[in-house]
Design an enzyme around this catalytic site. Structure first.
Site, short mmCIF file in Angstrom:
data_model
loop_
_atom_site.label_atom_id
_atom_site.label_comp_id
_atom_site.label_asym_id
_atom_site.label_seq_id
_atom_site.Cartn_x
_atom_site.Cartn_y
_atom_site.Cartn_z
N GLU A 57 -7.97 8.92 7.90
CA GLU A 57 -8.88 7.89 7.37
C GLU A 57 -9.72 7.25 8.54
OE1 GLU A 57 -6.56 4.31 5.83
OE2 GLU A 57 -8.33 3.32 5.04
N GLU A 91 -11.89 -4.97 2.03
CA GLU A 91 -10.43 -5.17 1.90
C GLU A 91 -9.99 -6.65 1.87
OE1 GLU A 91 -8.27 -1.22 3.63
OE2 GLU A 91 -8.79 -2.57 4.99
#
Ligand code: NAG
Length: 309
Positions: free
Chosen positions: A135, A228
């Site tokens: 990621e 997020e």
């Protein structure tokens, strides 16, 4: 000869931009060009209350504008990663990508204290369309949150693996750690927030390949950008976002079709197929069915995996 022309003409009239507000956990909004807006409220079950909603404001050329308003109470983890996803040009090896030009201009209003980031979030795999191995995050803002890190100092702060790196006109600290399933690299601005970003995402990958052992044979499987959101109330307004993947020797601006009147063929997986009990129904990069067979419901295990239970 007449028929294809008519077919094309009618196609260009078919797409009507959906500017309504979507709040469903796994809703996908089609922009009509190379992006989708994904609500991706993968951690919603960890909140005592709240929701994330998004609506497209406008589409122009290869640029999209949208608003994401969210509020979350309770729990300690991320509740949603409402994001824009690039659908064109992914699933290529890093070595085959010549550039990934991007621009992102945004602003955010908050009510009280929030915990969130504003970031690009991308995944690579050993195979095309394969499960994630790495990621890679590029943060535009860190608001009372923090990167995944394997190492913390005595002050409790994450320790970067590299400091004050200059890439794409900004200065970054690089952190490395694990999300439980993948190796995670996070570039964070050394100070402040980057509310108007313009650069080549490949410069970050080139840095990781040259300095941190990332293999250029990895396939870029997912390219998204959003927030997020962990807790609080905020409205994130993106006035302009663009991202493209260029291959070969071509360089510079977006190479995607400039005909924004043709309906994007990238299909949202949100409708149609139904997943059987115990099958996967969501998670980052998941493009399969998100509806569960009757008698089971889709429950997020973590950001990367949701299951019909
Ligand atoms: C976001 O805005 C829309 C449109 O005004 C509204 O319907 C929705 O309730 C809002 N959601 C949140 C979480 O504030």
């Amino acid at each position: 000869m007449l028929f294809p022309l008519l077919a094309l003409a009618s196609l260009s009239l078919v797409f009507a931009l959906d500017t309504s507000s979507h709040c469903g956990q796994w809703d996908t909004i089609d922009t009509g060009i190379q992006y989708s807006i994904l609500l991706d409220q993968w951690g919603a079950s960890g909140a005592s209350s709240g929701v994330s909603c998004a609506s497209i404001t406008s589409v122009s050329g290869s640029s999209v504008a949208w608003v994401n308003n969210w509020t979350w109470t309770g729990g300690t983890g991320v509740k949603s990663f409402t994001n824009v996803q690039l659908n064109d040009g992914i699933n290529q090896q890093l070595s085959a990508i010549s550039s990934m030009p991007t621009t992102w201009t945004w602003s955010q209003t908050t009510t009280g204290t929030i915990v969130a980031d504003v970031a690009y979030d991308m995944f690579t795999s050993t195979s095309s369309g394969g499960s994630a191995a790495n990621e890679i995050m590029i943060w535009m803002a860190n608001i009372n949150a923090g990167p995944i890190s394997a190492s913390y100092g005595s002050d409790g702060q994450p320790v970067p693996v590299a400091s004050s790196i200059s890439i794409a006109g900004n200065t970054w600290n690089l952190y490395q750690g694990s999300n439980g399933a993948n190796n995670v690299f996070s570039f964070l601005p050394t100070s402040g927030q980057i509310t108007s970003f313009s650069g080549d995402i490949m410069d970050f990958y080139d840095y990781l390949v040259s300095n941190e052992g990332l293999s250029s044979s990895q396939y870029l499987t997912t390219a998204q950008a959003g927030t997020e959101a962990t807790s609080g109330t905020a409205v994130l307004t993106t006035t302009s976002f663009s991202l493209a993947i260029n291959t070969g020797s071509s360089s510079g601006g977006a190479t995607s079709s400039t005909s924004s009147t043709i309906t994007a063929t990238t299909s949202s997986s949100a409708s149609g197929a139904t997943q059987s009990k115990y099958g996967q129904c969501g998670g980052q990069g998941w493009t399969g069915p998100t509806a569960c067979a009757s008698g089971s419901t889709c429950t997020a295990s973590n950001e990367y995996y949701s299951q019909c239970t």
